[in-house]
Motif scaffolding. Structure first.
Motif, PDB file in Angstrom:
ATOM      1  N   GLY A   1       5.043  14.684   5.487  1.00 49.57           N
ATOM      2  CA  GLY A   1       4.036  13.945   6.222  1.00 49.57           C
ATOM      3  C   GLY A   1       3.298  12.973   5.332  1.00 49.57           C
ATOM      4  N   GLY A   2       2.899  11.850   5.904  1.00 45.83           N
ATOM      5  CA  GLY A   2       2.106  10.881   5.173  1.00 45.83           C
ATOM      6  C   GLY A   2       0.626  11.155   5.363  1.00 45.83           C
ATOM      7  N   PRO A   3      -0.224  10.235   4.919  1.00 41.86           N
ATOM      8  CA  PRO A   3      -1.673  10.408   5.108  1.00 41.86           C
ATOM      9  C   PRO A   3      -2.024  10.514   6.587  1.00 41.86           C
ATOM     10  CG  PRO A   3      -1.209   8.638   3.551  1.00 41.86           C
ATOM     11  CD  PRO A   3       0.098   9.011   4.169  1.00 41.86           C
ATOM     12  N   MET A   4      -2.981  11.374   6.886  1.00 43.00           N
ATOM     13  CA  MET A   4      -3.426  11.532   8.270  1.00 43.00           C
ATOM     14  C   MET A   4      -4.378  10.412   8.639  1.00 43.00           C
ATOM     15  SD  MET A   4      -1.802  13.917   9.604  1.00 43.00           S
ATOM     16  CE  MET A   4      -2.701  13.762  11.153  1.00 43.00           C
ATOM     17  N   PRO A   5      -4.216   9.814   9.818  1.00 45.62           N
ATOM     18  CA  PRO A   5      -5.126   8.735  10.239  1.00 45.62           C
ATOM     19  C   PRO A   5      -6.569   9.230  10.277  1.00 45.62           C
ATOM     20  CG  PRO A   5      -3.200   8.843  11.673  1.00 45.62           C
ATOM     21  CD  PRO A   5      -3.146  10.050  10.806  1.00 45.62           C
ATOM     22  N   GLN A  31       0.819  -1.210   0.000  1.00 45.74           N
ATOM     23  CA  GLN A  31       0.000   0.000   0.000  1.00 45.74           C
ATOM     24  C   GLN A  31       0.858   1.267   0.000  1.00 45.74           C
ATOM     25  OE1 GLN A  31      -3.196   0.338  -0.282  1.00 45.74           O
ATOM     26  NE2 GLN A  31      -4.040  -1.667   0.197  1.00 45.74           N
ATOM     27  N   PHE A  32       2.125   1.119   0.352  1.00 41.92           N
ATOM     28  CA  PHE A  32       3.010   2.276   0.522  1.00 41.92           C
ATOM     29  C   PHE A  32       3.132   3.123  -0.747  1.00 41.92           C
ATOM     30  CE2 PHE A  32       7.308   3.547   2.641  1.00 41.92           C
ATOM     31  CZ  PHE A  32       6.704   4.673   3.165  1.00 41.92           C
ATOM     32  N   PRO A  33       3.228   2.523  -1.957  1.00 49.49           N
ATOM     33  CA  PRO A  33       3.359   3.366  -3.156  1.00 49.49           C
ATOM     34  C   PRO A  33       2.136   4.236  -3.450  1.00 49.49           C
ATOM     35  CG  PRO A  33       4.120   1.131  -3.607  1.00 49.49           C
ATOM     36  CD  PRO A  33       3.440   1.096  -2.281  1.00 49.49           C
ATOM     37  N   MET A  34       1.048   4.066  -2.691  1.00 46.24           N
ATOM     38  CA  MET A  34      -0.143   4.896  -2.906  1.00 46.24           C
ATOM     39  C   MET A  34      -0.130   6.131  -2.011  1.00 46.24           C
ATOM     40  SD  MET A  34      -2.474   4.332  -5.146  1.00 46.24           S
ATOM     41  CE  MET A  34      -3.917   5.228  -5.730  1.00 46.24           C
ATOM     42  N   PHE A  35       0.766   6.181  -1.045  1.00 42.07           N
ATOM     43  CA  PHE A  35       0.751   7.252  -0.046  1.00 42.07           C
ATOM     44  C   PHE A  35       0.796   8.640  -0.680  1.00 42.07           C
ATOM     45  CE2 PHE A  35       1.892   5.779   4.487  1.00 42.07           C
ATOM     46  CZ  PHE A  35       0.962   4.763   4.410  1.00 42.07           C
ATOM     47  N   TYR A  36       1.644   8.819  -1.699  1.00 44.92           N
ATOM     48  CA  TYR A  36       1.838  10.151  -2.279  1.00 44.92           C
ATOM     49  C   TYR A  36       1.213  10.289  -3.663  1.00 44.92           C
ATOM     50  CZ  TYR A  36       5.232  10.943   1.456  1.00 44.92           C
ATOM     51  OH  TYR A  36       5.841  11.096   2.671  1.00 44.92           O
TER      52      TYR A  36
END
Length: 511
Positions: A444-448, A400-405
């Motif tokens: 920053g990554g996606p906010m929970p 799922q990590f490659p979808m973060f940005y």
């Protein structure tokens, strides 16, 4: 068959295996319009902004502010290439060039040191999709490839007159300083360790040793001075150590998507190296021993986060894996051992490549879906990204990590503002304009979603970051990345689009 004929036959087989593995290793970049490497999409979004800067279509939320930042390889090259081809293809070409520099640089270094190529090419292919590279540290990958070529050139002229050696060294320092600061550090540390071995081995007088080390440092010191005068900087604030992760990274380094494949590959490689060394088949030259010891000390000493740059220490591992094979020799006693060695190399490389193909090819549809969703966003909007539980990276599911940005591409397709775009002062020449600067979170990554839901319900606390404190009023749209579920806030969010990896919501304004 004579021994000479057998050696020649084994070498031909090894060359054929290397050629096949090399083609298979470079093919993913050619088959994938947007490689699913975590930071890559964020960098691609920035390339769009740089390429459109000064045009009528320039993004209204960002400005370009150039300074001497030692992290500018793609920022300088890709906009120029994009004048001839699309930004997407120019960025992909830069990645392919970085991979070629890595493989070619490893081969060139081994050729200079040993007079032939033997181990380095296979090592480069095994590490071509290691964790730092598959997570999209593309400036570092490019810079490390240049560093390998620089080390090779330095060793060619190591015994020549100092003016020529110094001139060539200064050129590579300038290129590496501009490309990536950590790659410059790898280059400088390698030459420093080599010069110390040379001084020890040849009983060089202290005065000469100091002079040669000073010559190594002068170009970098001069560039540091220029950087200070021109108001440049190196990264940001934040230097932390995480010693508990140092032994773990050795098993996670081989693959950035699958920890089980990474651990199995690392164990297989370590076991093979141990057996070969124990039986006397694998040996390091005295210079290699000094370099290996230096890399171990460097890995232990370097912080996990250095000047705001995360995962600094683990970058030492691929650097050592690409450099040390040039200073090693492998003498196998028979064909069985040769076949076994090639089988291990093929197994490790193929296992990692299988994961890459299995993830990269399906992501073509995922990225096409999110790009299509940008057309449902009003141009000039502000877009927030949420999802997950705030773990960065999500080690429970790195696929799922490659979808973060991925949502940062909205800065191009919808001329939007996305707070996660890389705009860190000291690293990138793109910065958020004053009107939206308070909302920018450049790393920053996606906010929970649990945090966003609590804020929407009025449950705030002093620890809530400013950029989301009033998210229902500050933003127009919300992307929730990860496996899609039910609408978490039906009274605040209106679903516009969804795919297997994201949901797009329009935010209903809070009163």
């Amino acid at each position: 068959m004579t021994a000479g004929m057998r050696v020649g036959s084994d070498r031909s087989v090894a060359m054929m295996v290397f050629a096949l593995l090399a083609v298979a290793s470079l093919l993913p970049v050619l088959l994938t319009p947007i490689p699913p490497m975590v930071d890559y999409l964020n960098h691609l979004a920035r390339m769009y902004i740089l390429s459109r800067n000064g045009t009528p279509d320039a993004n209204p939320y960002y400005e370009v502010a150039w300074a001497l930042y030692p992290n500018l390889a793609m920022d300088l090259l890709i906009p120029q290439i994009a004048r001839l081809i699309s930004v997407e293809n120019a960025t992909r070409l830069f990645l392919l060039l970085s991979q070629l520099l890595i493989v070619g640089g490893a081969l060139a270094l081994e050729r200079v040191v040993k007079g032939r190529v033997h181990l380095a090419g296979f090592a480069a292919l095994m590490f071509l999709y290691c964790l730092p590279f598959t997570w999209g540290f593309v400036n570092f990958e490019f810079g490390l490839g240049v560093a390998l070529w620089g080390i090779a050139v330095y060793l060619i002229f190591v015994e020549r007159a100092s003016p020529l050696r110094f001139a060539l060294h200064a050129v590579f320092v300038a290129v590496l300083f501009t490309a990536h600061f950590f790659a410059l550090g790898v280059y400088g540390a390698t030459l420093g360790f080599y010069e110390l071995w040379r001084a020890h081995d040849r009983k060089v007088p202290y005065r000469e040793v100091i002079w040669r080390l000073v010559l190594l440092a002068v170009p970098a010191v001069a560039l540091f001075g220029i950087m200070q005068i021109t108001a440049g900087s190196i990264g940001g604030e934040g230097t932390t150590w995480a010693f508990e992760f140092k032994p773990i990274w050795l098993f996670r380094i081989m693959n950035g998507y699958n920890l089980q494949v990474s651990a199995a590959s690392a164990l297989a490689l370590m076991a093979a190296l141990f057996v070969a060394a124990r039986r006397g088949f694998l040996k390091l030259t005295p210079a290699g021993v000094w370099l290996g010891s230096g890399f171990v000390l460097l890995y232990l000493a370097i912080p996990s986060s250095l000047l705001g740059t995360s995962f600094a220490d683990l970058r030492v591992i691929p650097a050592a894996a690409l450099i040390l094979p040039a200073f090693g020799s492998l003498s196998l006693p028979g064909r069985r051992w040769t076949v076994a060695a090639l089988a291990i190399v093929c197994a490790v490389t193929s296992a990692n490549l299988a994961v890459v193909y299995a993830i990269w090819l399906p992501y073509r549809a995922d990225y096409a879906s999110i790009i299509a969703s940008f057309h449902k966003i009003d141009r000039g909007s502000k877009v927030l990204v949420g999802g997950g539980e705030g773990e960065d990276p999500p080690f429970n599911d790195l696929t799922q990590f490659p979808m973060f940005y991925a949502a940062t591409l909205a800065v191009h397709y919808a001329n939007a503002f996305v707070p996660n775009l890389f705009t860190a002062v000291g690293k990138q020449p793109v910065q958020a304009r004053a009107a939206v600067e308070r909302l920018a979170i450049p790393y920053g990554g996606p906010m929970p979603m649990r945090v966003l839901a609590a804020i929407a319900a009025g449950r705030t606390s002093p620890g809530i970051p400013p950029f989301i404190r009033n998210w229902t009023r500050d933003y127009d749209y919300l992307y929730v990345v990860g496996s899609p579920g039910a609408n978490p806030l039906p009274d605040r969010l209106e679903e516009l689009d969804r795919s297997a990896r994201f949901v797009l919501y329009k935010i209903r304004r809070a009163p």
